[in-house]
Write a protein that holds these residues in place. Sequence first.
Motif, short mmCIF file in Angstrom:
data_model
loop_
_atom_site.label_atom_id
_atom_site.label_comp_id
_atom_site.label_asym_id
_atom_site.label_seq_id
_atom_site.Cartn_x
_atom_site.Cartn_y
_atom_site.Cartn_z
N GLU A 186 -32.56 12.17 46.54
CA GLU A 186 -31.95 13.19 45.91
C GLU A 186 -33.03 14.22 45.20
O GLU A 186 -33.98 13.72 44.71
CB GLU A 186 -30.93 12.65 44.74
CG GLU A 186 -30.14 11.76 45.04
CD GLU A 186 -29.00 12.67 45.76
OE1 GLU A 186 -28.93 13.88 45.60
OE2 GLU A 186 -28.22 12.11 46.75
N THR A 246 -32.56 15.81 42.76
CA THR A 246 -32.63 15.83 41.29
C THR A 246 -33.57 14.81 40.70
O THR A 246 -34.04 14.90 39.75
CB THR A 246 -31.31 15.17 41.03
OG1 THR A 246 -30.12 15.87 41.61
CG2 THR A 246 -30.88 15.58 39.32
N ASP A 248 -38.35 21.03 49.78
CA ASP A 248 -36.79 20.48 50.07
C ASP A 248 -36.69 20.19 51.52
O ASP A 248 -37.67 19.88 52.21
CB ASP A 248 -35.95 21.65 49.84
CG ASP A 248 -35.80 22.80 50.70
OD1 ASP A 248 -36.63 22.55 51.56
OD2 ASP A 248 -34.97 23.24 50.50
N THR A 295 -36.13 14.70 49.88
CA THR A 295 -36.92 15.62 49.07
C THR A 295 -38.28 15.12 49.08
O THR A 295 -38.42 13.57 48.95
CB THR A 295 -36.44 15.91 47.91
OG1 THR A 295 -35.10 16.42 47.59
CG2 THR A 295 -37.43 17.02 46.99
N VAL A 347 -34.36 21.68 38.86
CA VAL A 347 -33.17 21.40 39.56
C VAL A 347 -32.08 22.28 39.65
O VAL A 347 -31.31 22.77 40.63
CB VAL A 347 -32.78 20.11 39.20
CG1 VAL A 347 -31.49 19.62 39.74
CG2 VAL A 347 -33.65 18.83 39.39
N ASP A 348 -31.72 22.76 38.29
CA ASP A 348 -30.65 23.92 38.23
C ASP A 348 -30.76 24.99 38.99
O ASP A 348 -29.87 25.65 39.59
CB ASP A 348 -30.45 24.15 36.49
CG ASP A 348 -30.21 22.97 35.56
OD1 ASP A 348 -29.86 22.01 36.07
OD2 ASP A 348 -30.43 23.02 34.48
N ARG A 380 -30.24 23.88 42.93
CA ARG A 380 -28.74 23.93 42.90
C ARG A 380 -28.08 25.12 43.19
O ARG A 380 -27.46 25.69 43.95
CB ARG A 380 -28.29 22.82 41.82
CG ARG A 380 -28.58 21.75 41.82
CD ARG A 380 -27.78 20.76 42.73
NE ARG A 380 -28.17 19.33 42.44
CZ ARG A 380 -28.63 18.64 43.74
NH1 ARG A 380 -28.64 19.25 45.00
NH2 ARG A 380 -28.94 17.45 43.59
N GLN A 433 -28.98 27.14 46.30
CA GLN A 433 -28.40 26.46 47.46
C GLN A 433 -26.90 26.86 47.52
O GLN A 433 -26.34 27.32 48.47
CB GLN A 433 -28.43 24.89 47.26
CG GLN A 433 -29.88 24.45 47.69
CD GLN A 433 -29.97 22.94 47.52
OE1 GLN A 433 -29.45 22.28 46.73
NE2 GLN A 433 -31.06 22.39 47.93
N ASP A 434 -26.29 26.97 46.35
CA ASP A 434 -24.98 27.53 46.23
C ASP A 434 -24.87 29.05 46.92
O ASP A 434 -24.10 29.39 47.74
CB ASP A 434 -24.33 27.44 44.99
CG ASP A 434 -23.95 25.96 44.47
OD1 ASP A 434 -24.06 25.04 45.17
OD2 ASP A 434 -23.64 25.71 43.25
#
Lengths: 482, 482
Positions: free
Chosen positions: B234, B236, B259, B280, B350-351, B354, B357-358
């Motif tokens: 992960e 994260t 990534d 990762t 990480v935030d 993420r 990625q969205d």
Amino acid sequence: MSSSDNDVRTALRSAFAPDALTTDPAQLDSHSVDKGPLEHWQVHTPLAVVFAESVADVQQLVQLSAEHGFPLITRGAGTSVSGGANTTAGSVVLNLTRMNKILAMRPEDEVAVVEPGVINADLNTAAAQHGLMYAPDPASYRTSTIGGNVATNAGGLRCAKYGVTRDSVLALDVVLADGTFIHTGQATFKGVAGYDLTSLFVGSEGTLGIVVGITVRLRHLSQHTETIAAFFDELTTAAQGVLDIGKARVQPAITELLDHRTMLALDEAQGSDLATRGNTLLLIQTDGHGAGIEAEIIREVLRALGATVSDPGSTESERLIELRRHARGDGVVTEVRVGEDVAVPRSRLVDYIRAIQDLAVEHQVQLKVVAHAGDGNLHPTFSVPSSELAPEPEASAGQEPENQQNDDGAPTSAMSRLHAALDGSVRIALEMGGTITGEHGIGTYKLRWLDWEQSPEVIELQRSIKNVFDPDYRFNPGRAIL
Amino acid sequence: MSSSDNDVRTALRSAFAPDALTTDPAQLDSHSVDKGPLEHWQVHTPLAVVFAESVADVQQLVQLSAEHGFPLITRGAGTSVSGGANTTAGSVVLNLTRMNKILAMRPEDEVAVVEPGVINADLNTAAAQHGLMYAPDPASYRTSTIGGNVATNAGGLRCAKYGVTRDSVLALDVVLADGTFIHTGQATFKGVAGYDLTSLFVGSEGTLGIVVGITVRLRHLSQHTETIAAFFDELTTAAQGVLDIGKARVQPAITELLDHRTMLALDEAQGSDLATRGNTLLLIQTDGHGAGIEAEIIREVLRALGATVSDPGSTESERLIELRRHARGDGVVTEVRVGEDVAVPRSRLVDYIRAIQDLAVEHQVQLKVVAHAGDGNLHPTFSVPSSELAPEPEASAGQEPENQQNDDGAPTSAMSRLHAALDGSVRIALEMGGTITGEHGIGTYKLRWLDWEQSPEVIELQRSIKNVFDPDYRFNPGRAIL
């Protein structure tokens, strides 16, 4: 436009609550000078002292300053040793020591945000709870403020490894001369958007804006340190030791060189016997996970040069580092002394110390030297006995001819000799490719030497920058730049 | 005053020898752009290229520029990925690559003095002979010049431990817009005399003066390094690993996060199987005398998080670091891509990943991410297939409406989607307290985002500083500042 002193006081009284403002003579006096030498300075009592508690307070005072035309002298704890906080005629002092909150502590980011009045040691205590430290550690760290440290780009013992204040400041909140609030820099370790205004403010001695918030990078507080005391017969060999440690590719956290007179002074103050054990003392501290390995390499390197080196775990060494940290400014009242702050390329350490020892003999002044040897930053202290001063007219404050020599070879006055030695020590540092101030700043005291280091073009550029930020010269006039 | 193009060429021909000047169309073309994206830029062919060989050459060209009013675009190797070296209308290019001498190497002082055209790798090769290194290591280090590195305040892999270019630059020689030569800074590690003009020039992308000499601090070239590859299921958990290494008080020299898409791209290029071994990849290198101890702590920390961690002495890990260094810019011609350079507080890594990625899903663009995770500096690369561009009018150069959306919900153009994703990624970095550029600079490409980060007051201050140094905007106009 300049208002009368009474108009200014009246305006301040209507703007600030009684407990945020004082015109008490004792307070005015204590706010008129800092810890710097005063012979080149005419002391002026300020009109008032304002104790700001918020950014809004600072902005309001700055706006009054613009309206009434009075100079503002911004001050933290007043620990400058260069006269950076001395007041000028008709000025109002802005005291920031009540803005002393740590606004944010973000251990995962290794970042903190503080108000300017936070004491260096208090930030370190708070950071230590998270295994972190704020690296710049000036000798004044127990009393000086982060805002003051930013103003002078303060250094300390740990700089060769961890950098100076500029290397730990990521972002600033600043009130400009028209009262505008700006934010510079980034809360990240890296950032290259636009000009580096943050670095421009750091070390500008409060002449470009009033720093009201500081975002700092924190570093790891080492769980492992090893401290080494090494006694040498010869200064030359000790300085060679500093270079040999570099050649062994060890970067100590601390590398302090103390000359024999400094060792004698410590012995006198502490009842120790350092001076009997060698001519020069190197105090070295390694840190980080490799501290033990690094210390062993250093001990080998220094023993190979014939030094007497402390054993692993030496508690005396640790104690000596603490003494070194706090040695400055102990109350010797029987002499007039001036501490210098030159830096030279570190390969020139010995040449420099030899040269100023010769100067001291030539001008019949006392000299002791400590150096942050890892980065070539020296603090020679020149002194003359106070008893020699009383009958001399040169001992008074104000303008005084420098380098005065009697044609007939008669002894010149003590203050003239002191100044001749100081001037000479500065000249020699510059000739060796060094600087007149490594970490204390120009303040008011070193202003007379600034054009020895800087070209007319650089001086002019700085004036032009000053004009952009503070065209009326209301922020800390008379210091930092010519 | 502006002269005709012919007047300018005539003046240049009478000032410079034929081999120091070219108007050859192929040379003009190759000097008109750098490695940055071009969709937001109108390419202009310069009038001529001057190859300076001395400070006097630079001064002469600057004086001609003042006389005739033509803009000067100063250039090293042209490796900017932000369009920092793109030429503007009627400009002359000043190519500094022939000023490529190492003027001084002073190992005992850990200092070198170089001309601006010295290649980063060449300085490192010379320093390595003395067991030293020049720390900033941008991915372009084998081709980019120290002058270019100074212009953008270049970073690289080793920054979290050793700092960026600014932290390694002690002093500069600079030619100002009127041809004046100045020297800023000190050859010592510490120095606080006057304003920090050195830091002001570093990162100013050649808009304030032309840097013709650079005094740099060197660091110890470690005799010991250990490299660790850690595969995580992960993202994260990998990012948590970066923070946990910090909590263990280890400061690696390198901490790279790759990534899954980057791992796939490496596999495709190298025939490796990285992507089958985890989602990762963290690549970490420790150095210094404690490298082995630190690596062992890191391996324990990462294993505790469930990572698959390489064994001590892993040669694959070393190879992966080299691949990572050189991964950028491999010739994929089937897609249009833009590499970003944001930085965020590292706890937000990480935030941030993420969130982008969205964004990539939302805007139907491809995304891969590598990050200098130790300092929160990310290089997300957004791309769209070239095949989608051909029929779209937006694919042409020049002004293009951003964020264009069809009201009827039909698919928007590939370039519009790409730009929407880029804009969104920058917004999110700023919302997290980050910056739009960690180490590549604003150049011409990121200028449209600068006022998202900087306040009008800061923008205005920068303009005022530009006016002090270059009131006619002849040095690198149209980049770095608004």
